[in-house]
Write a protein that holds these residues in place. Structure first.
Motif, PDB file in Angstrom:
ATOM      1  N   UNK A   1      55.364  13.942 -12.553  1.00  0.00           N
ATOM      2  CA  UNK A   1      54.333  13.938 -11.323  1.00  0.00           C
ATOM      3  C   UNK A   1      54.445  13.456  -9.966  1.00  0.00           C
ATOM      4  N   UNK A   2      55.936  13.492  -9.625  1.00  0.00           N
ATOM      5  CA  UNK A   2      56.209  12.901  -8.309  1.00  0.00           C
ATOM      6  C   UNK A   2      55.804  13.895  -7.257  1.00  0.00           C
ATOM      7  N   UNK A   3      55.808  15.300  -7.477  1.00  0.00           N
ATOM      8  CA  UNK A   3      55.408  16.230  -6.472  1.00  0.00           C
ATOM      9  C   UNK A   3      54.043  15.973  -5.933  1.00  0.00           C
ATOM     10  N   UNK A   4      53.269  15.424  -6.638  1.00  0.00           N
ATOM     11  CA  UNK A   4      51.603  15.151  -6.397  1.00  0.00           C
ATOM     12  C   UNK A   4      51.463  14.100  -5.472  1.00  0.00           C
ATOM     13  N   UNK A   5      51.371  14.367  -4.182  1.00  0.00           N
ATOM     14  CA  UNK A   5      51.409  13.284  -3.086  1.00  0.00           C
ATOM     15  C   UNK A   5      50.290  12.687  -3.170  1.00  0.00           C
ATOM     16  N   UNK A   6      49.040  13.054  -3.615  1.00  0.00           N
ATOM     17  CA  UNK A   6      47.843  12.454  -3.686  1.00  0.00           C
ATOM     18  C   UNK A   6      47.707  11.206  -4.618  1.00  0.00           C
ATOM     19  N   UNK A   7      48.593  11.478  -5.650  1.00  0.00           N
ATOM     20  CA  UNK A   7      48.790  10.230  -6.511  1.00  0.00           C
ATOM     21  C   UNK A   7      49.400   9.070  -5.943  1.00  0.00           C
ATOM     22  N   UNK A   8      49.903   9.135  -4.926  1.00  0.00           N
ATOM     23  CA  UNK A   8      50.765   8.057  -4.151  1.00  0.00           C
ATOM     24  C   UNK A   8      49.799   7.430  -3.052  1.00  0.00           C
ATOM     25  N   UNK A   9      48.685   8.122  -2.796  1.00  0.00           N
ATOM     26  CA  UNK A   9      47.846   7.598  -1.740  1.00  0.00           C
ATOM     27  C   UNK A   9      46.605   6.778  -2.110  1.00  0.00           C
ATOM     28  N   UNK A  10      46.119   5.844  -1.251  1.00  0.00           N
ATOM     29  CA  UNK A  10      44.919   5.166  -1.532  1.00  0.00           C
ATOM     30  C   UNK A  10      43.935   5.129  -0.476  1.00  0.00           C
ATOM     31  N   UNK A  11      42.659   5.007  -0.768  1.00  0.00           N
ATOM     32  CA  UNK A  11      41.581   5.097   0.395  1.00  0.00           C
ATOM     33  C   UNK A  11      40.962   3.661   0.067  1.00  0.00           C
ATOM     34  N   UNK A  12      40.495   3.093   1.340  1.00  0.00           N
ATOM     35  CA  UNK A  12      39.788   1.746   1.490  1.00  0.00           C
ATOM     36  C   UNK A  12      38.246   2.000   1.758  1.00  0.00           C
ATOM     37  N   UNK A  13      37.174   2.129   1.180  1.00  0.00           N
ATOM     38  CA  UNK A  13      35.947   2.284   1.141  1.00  0.00           C
ATOM     39  C   UNK A  13      35.146   1.143   1.707  1.00  0.00           C
ATOM     40  N   UNK A  14      33.780   1.022   1.729  1.00  0.00           N
ATOM     41  CA  UNK A  14      32.926  -0.052   1.986  1.00  0.00           C
ATOM     42  C   UNK A  14      32.849  -1.050   0.834  1.00  0.00           C
ATOM     43  N   UNK A  15      32.921  -0.501  -0.548  1.00  0.00           N
ATOM     44  CA  UNK A  15      32.773  -1.355  -1.724  1.00  0.00           C
ATOM     45  C   UNK A  15      34.120  -1.420  -2.349  1.00  0.00           C
TER      46      UNK A  15
END
Length: 296
Positions: A48-62
């Motif tokens: 799964x290493x070619x799938x960049x979105x799996x290595x990302x994070x987002x910080x929301x309000x909650x």
């Protein structure tokens, strides 16, 4: 053994639907050990290493939405404020090399009761986002573990992300091992104060067939804190309350004897960790001034 290497998420879901027994691999810190020791010989490995979105994070309000492949090092470096308990647990994982490759998604996929991320996820309040070609679903983390190294994933599903409540109060993680580094937990304990809901949540690792919350201990402590007005008055938690909380946490365990420790020791150690981490988090809560705002 065939090697699948999807270029994107949709391609990965299609491959998993076509090959339900395919084993996902990203960091490989658990999977490769099992393969090297011939404990596992899957027909297909899915990189799964070619799938960049799996290595990302987002910080929301909650919540923080943590991609399944975000390594522990990134959590330690970038999410210490939002996810303090998970950041502390990440520090205890393996070696720097393993922390650079291993991820919470991998911990969940392996579903080992000794996984370091599990107590922190349980205490913080997390949901596991899983997906297949059939659609998306979110599973509360306490429902994700179904047995020793078994989870609630359907054969055609992959873990996409973990949604974790941002800390509204102090969190702690404690782990007992046979040495100070590169060790599988003999037992572990996580705790999170949630002043916004005036509740305390816990997580226990390596002391039962699955990671679990000490629900009776939580219920007792939540009632004691509310009845005593502790959230508002900022008083020190009495030794009797702390002891009862620790005893109930110990009683939630259902451990085994193995080469790392006895069942009796695990129960005892969980009780000690519960009492200590409660003391640490409560003192931090009292020191932040949150109690003064609550009493205003």
């Amino acid at each position: 053994m065939d090697f699948l290497r999807p270029a994107g998420w949709e391609e990965a879901l299609a491959a998993k639907a076509e090959h339900p027994t395919a084993v996902p691999i990203a960091g490989g810190t658990d999977v490769m050990v099992e393969i090297n020791f011939d404990h596992r010989r899957p027909e297909h490995l899915m990189d799964l290493n070619r799938i960049g979105e799996l290595s990302e994070w987002t910080v929301g309000e909650e919540h923080v939405r943590l991609g399944a492949s975000v390594p522990y090092t990134r959590i330690m470096e970038h999410l210490r404020t939002e996810l303090p308990g998970l950041a502390l647990a990440s520090h205890t994982v393996g070696s720097p090399q393993i922390r650079n490759r291993g991820s919470v998604g991998g911990n969940l996929g392996a579903a080992s009761p000794a996984g370091d991320a599990h107590p922190a996820l349980l205490a913080a309040g997390a949901e596991v986002e899983v997906e297949s070609v059939r659609g998306v679903r979110r599973i509360p983390v306490e429902e994700f573990y179904t047995g020793v190294k078994r989870n609630a994933l359907a054969p055609d599903e992959l873990i996409r992300s973990v949604l974790i409540k941002k800390a509204s109060g102090p969190q702690q993680f404690s782990k007992v091992g046979t040495r100070n580094a590169m060790v599988i937990a003999v037992c572990a304990f996580g705790i999170a104060l949630h002043p916004d809901t005036r509740t305390v949540k816990t997580g226990i690792g390596s002391a039962a067939p699955t990671p679990l919350r000490a629900r009776a201990a939580e219920d007792f402590l939540n009632a004691a804190l509310e009845e005593g007005g502790f959230w508002d008055n900022g008083k020190v938690i009495t030794p009797s309350v702390a002891k009862q909380f620790a005893d109930l946490a110990s009683g939630a365990c259902n451990p085994i004897d193995d080469v790392r420790g006895t069942a009796k020791y695990r129960r005892h150690a969980v009780g000690i960790m519960a009492r200590r981490t409660l003391g640490w988090t409560w003192e931090q809560y009292r020191a932040t001034g949150t109690t003064l705002e609550g009493a205003a």
